[in-house]
Design a protein around this motif. Structure first.
Motif, PDB file in Angstrom:
ATOM      1  N   VAL A  99      -8.923  -2.299   9.939  1.00 21.72           N
ATOM      2  CA  VAL A  99      -9.945  -1.596   9.172  1.00 21.72           C
ATOM      3  C   VAL A  99      -9.382  -1.365   7.769  1.00 21.72           C
ATOM      4  O   VAL A  99      -8.167  -1.259   7.605  1.00 21.72           O
ATOM      5  CB  VAL A  99     -10.345  -0.251   9.833  1.00 21.72           C
ATOM      6  CG1 VAL A  99     -10.959  -0.485  11.193  1.00 21.72           C
ATOM      7  CG2 VAL A  99      -9.167   0.690   9.931  1.00 21.72           C
ATOM      8  N   PRO A 100     -10.229  -1.290   6.760  1.00 17.39           N
ATOM      9  CA  PRO A 100      -9.732  -1.172   5.384  1.00 17.39           C
ATOM     10  C   PRO A 100      -9.318   0.248   4.995  1.00 17.39           C
ATOM     11  O   PRO A 100      -9.689   0.761   3.948  1.00 17.39           O
ATOM     12  CB  PRO A 100     -10.914  -1.671   4.554  1.00 17.39           C
ATOM     13  CG  PRO A 100     -12.110  -1.349   5.388  1.00 17.39           C
ATOM     14  CD  PRO A 100     -11.661  -1.505   6.818  1.00 17.39           C
ATOM     15  N   ASN A 101      -8.526   0.893   5.852  1.00 20.24           N
ATOM     16  CA  ASN A 101      -7.980   2.216   5.560  1.00 20.24           C
ATOM     17  C   ASN A 101      -6.672   2.017   4.790  1.00 20.24           C
ATOM     18  O   ASN A 101      -5.583   2.159   5.332  1.00 20.24           O
ATOM     19  CB  ASN A 101      -7.763   3.002   6.848  1.00 20.24           C
ATOM     20  CG  ASN A 101      -7.305   4.421   6.580  1.00 20.24           C
ATOM     21  OD1 ASN A 101      -7.252   4.868   5.436  1.00 20.24           O
ATOM     22  ND2 ASN A 101      -6.963   5.127   7.637  1.00 20.24           N
ATOM     23  N   ILE A 102      -6.829   1.630   3.525  1.00 21.60           N
ATOM     24  CA  ILE A 102      -5.725   1.189   2.682  1.00 21.60           C
ATOM     25  C   ILE A 102      -5.852   1.833   1.311  1.00 21.60           C
ATOM     26  O   ILE A 102      -6.958   1.968   0.791  1.00 21.60           O
ATOM     27  CB  ILE A 102      -5.788  -0.354   2.501  1.00 21.60           C
ATOM     28  CG1 ILE A 102      -5.742  -1.048   3.860  1.00 21.60           C
ATOM     29  CG2 ILE A 102      -4.699  -0.856   1.571  1.00 21.60           C
ATOM     30  CD1 ILE A 102      -6.221  -2.487   3.808  1.00 21.60           C
ATOM     31  N   TYR A 103      -4.715   2.194   0.735  1.00 22.56           N
ATOM     32  CA  TYR A 103      -4.670   2.566  -0.678  1.00 22.56           C
ATOM     33  C   TYR A 103      -3.871   1.504  -1.410  1.00 22.56           C
ATOM     34  O   TYR A 103      -2.855   1.019  -0.899  1.00 22.56           O
ATOM     35  CB  TYR A 103      -4.007   3.927  -0.905  1.00 22.56           C
ATOM     36  CG  TYR A 103      -4.920   5.084  -0.654  1.00 22.56           C
ATOM     37  CD1 TYR A 103      -6.075   5.262  -1.412  1.00 22.56           C
ATOM     38  CD2 TYR A 103      -4.651   6.007   0.345  1.00 22.56           C
ATOM     39  CE1 TYR A 103      -6.933   6.320  -1.173  1.00 22.56           C
ATOM     40  CE2 TYR A 103      -5.503   7.071   0.586  1.00 22.56           C
ATOM     41  CZ  TYR A 103      -6.637   7.213  -0.174  1.00 22.56           C
ATOM     42  OH  TYR A 103      -7.496   8.253   0.055  1.00 22.56           O
ATOM     43  N   ILE A 104      -4.337   1.164  -2.587  1.00 21.26           N
ATOM     44  CA  ILE A 104      -3.588   0.291  -3.482  1.00 21.26           C
ATOM     45  C   ILE A 104      -3.155   1.179  -4.641  1.00 21.26           C
ATOM     46  O   ILE A 104      -3.982   1.729  -5.358  1.00 21.26           O
ATOM     47  CB  ILE A 104      -4.439  -0.901  -3.955  1.00 21.26           C
ATOM     48  CG1 ILE A 104      -4.930  -1.697  -2.740  1.00 21.26           C
ATOM     49  CG2 ILE A 104      -3.628  -1.776  -4.910  1.00 21.26           C
ATOM     50  CD1 ILE A 104      -5.927  -2.794  -3.074  1.00 21.26           C
ATOM     51  N   VAL A 105      -1.852   1.340  -4.769  1.00 18.25           N
ATOM     52  CA  VAL A 105      -1.283   2.348  -5.660  1.00 18.25           C
ATOM     53  C   VAL A 105      -0.369   1.677  -6.685  1.00 18.25           C
ATOM     54  O   VAL A 105       0.332   0.717  -6.363  1.00 18.25           O
ATOM     55  CB  VAL A 105      -0.472   3.373  -4.828  1.00 18.25           C
ATOM     56  CG1 VAL A 105       0.102   4.458  -5.702  1.00 18.25           C
ATOM     57  CG2 VAL A 105      -1.319   3.965  -3.726  1.00 18.25           C
ATOM     58  N   THR A 106      -0.363   2.211  -7.890  1.00 19.70           N
ATOM     59  CA  THR A 106       0.479   1.707  -8.965  1.00 19.70           C
ATOM     60  C   THR A 106       0.895   2.870  -9.872  1.00 19.70           C
ATOM     61  O   THR A 106       0.184   3.872  -9.940  1.00 19.70           O
ATOM     62  CB  THR A 106      -0.286   0.644  -9.793  1.00 19.70           C
ATOM     63  OG1 THR A 106       0.564   0.191 -10.851  1.00 19.70           O
ATOM     64  CG2 THR A 106      -1.577   1.187 -10.361  1.00 19.70           C
ATOM     65  N   PRO A 107       2.007   2.727 -10.568  1.00 21.76           N
ATOM     66  CA  PRO A 107       2.364   3.768 -11.536  1.00 21.76           C
ATOM     67  C   PRO A 107       1.500   3.754 -12.802  1.00 21.76           C
ATOM     68  O   PRO A 107       1.460   4.734 -13.527  1.00 21.76           O
ATOM     69  CB  PRO A 107       3.811   3.429 -11.911  1.00 21.76           C
ATOM     70  CG  PRO A 107       4.319   2.540 -10.844  1.00 21.76           C
ATOM     71  CD  PRO A 107       3.118   1.808 -10.330  1.00 21.76           C
ATOM     72  N   PHE A 108       0.787   2.650 -13.066  1.00 22.90           N
ATOM     73  CA  PHE A 108       0.171   2.437 -14.367  1.00 22.90           C
ATOM     74  C   PHE A 108      -1.355   2.328 -14.321  1.00 22.90           C
ATOM     75  O   PHE A 108      -1.914   1.583 -13.512  1.00 22.90           O
ATOM     76  CB  PHE A 108       0.736   1.169 -15.006  1.00 22.90           C
ATOM     77  CG  PHE A 108       2.240   1.152 -15.055  1.00 22.90           C
ATOM     78  CD1 PHE A 108       2.927   1.999 -15.904  1.00 22.90           C
ATOM     79  CD2 PHE A 108       2.957   0.308 -14.231  1.00 22.90           C
ATOM     80  CE1 PHE A 108       4.316   1.999 -15.944  1.00 22.90           C
ATOM     81  CE2 PHE A 108       4.347   0.293 -14.257  1.00 22.90           C
ATOM     82  CZ  PHE A 108       5.032   1.138 -15.120  1.00 22.90           C
TER      83      PHE A 108
END
Length: 135
Positions: A22-31
């Motif tokens: 399931v798309p229980n995802i975070y896409i995280v970045t510092p910027f």
């Protein structure tokens, strides 16, 4: 973010989708600039179509900077480092000089963390030395 990092994120999402996750995802970045480019890329690519109810809302809610996801959790986190060029030493130094950025990013995940970035450059950026040793 460079095109290669974006391609890796899309490929990762395609694999997760194909495996039945399931798309229980975070896409995280510092910027912020990387956040914005990832949102645009995923809206254009179509990987989210028929996987999530509303792809536009998903990219707004699930792709963000480390600061915007603080206090939230997901099954998986894709941590996109950005600053892939050798000349971007200052950006990597800024992110690597703040242990909280790395800590917040990886602790948002309940099950899995995927790290996307130029490892050769990032492993020299402050606290990211620890991440390199753990990977």
């Amino acid at each position: 973010m460079c095109q290669a990092e974006g391609d890796v994120v899309v490929d990762c999402l395609r694999r997760l989708r194909a495996s039945g996750c399931v798309p229980n995802i975070y896409i995280v970045t510092p910027f912020v600039v990387v956040q914005d480019r990832l949102r645009e890329l995923l809206r254009r690519d179509g990987v989210l179509e028929s996987w999530v109810d509303d792809p536009y809302s998903w990219v707004r809610e699930r792709i963000g900077t480390v600061h915007t996801v603080q206090g939230r959790e997901a099954e998986a986190v894709i941590f996109v480092l950005g600053a892939p060029e050798a000349a971007q030493r200052g950006a990597r130094g800024w992110a690597g000089g703040r242990p909280n950025l790395l800590n917040v990013a990886v602790t948002r995940a309940k099950e899995a963390v995927y790290v996307v970035g130029n490892r050769a450059l990032w492993k020299q950026a402050g606290v990211f030395q620890s991440l390199d040793r753990l990977l």
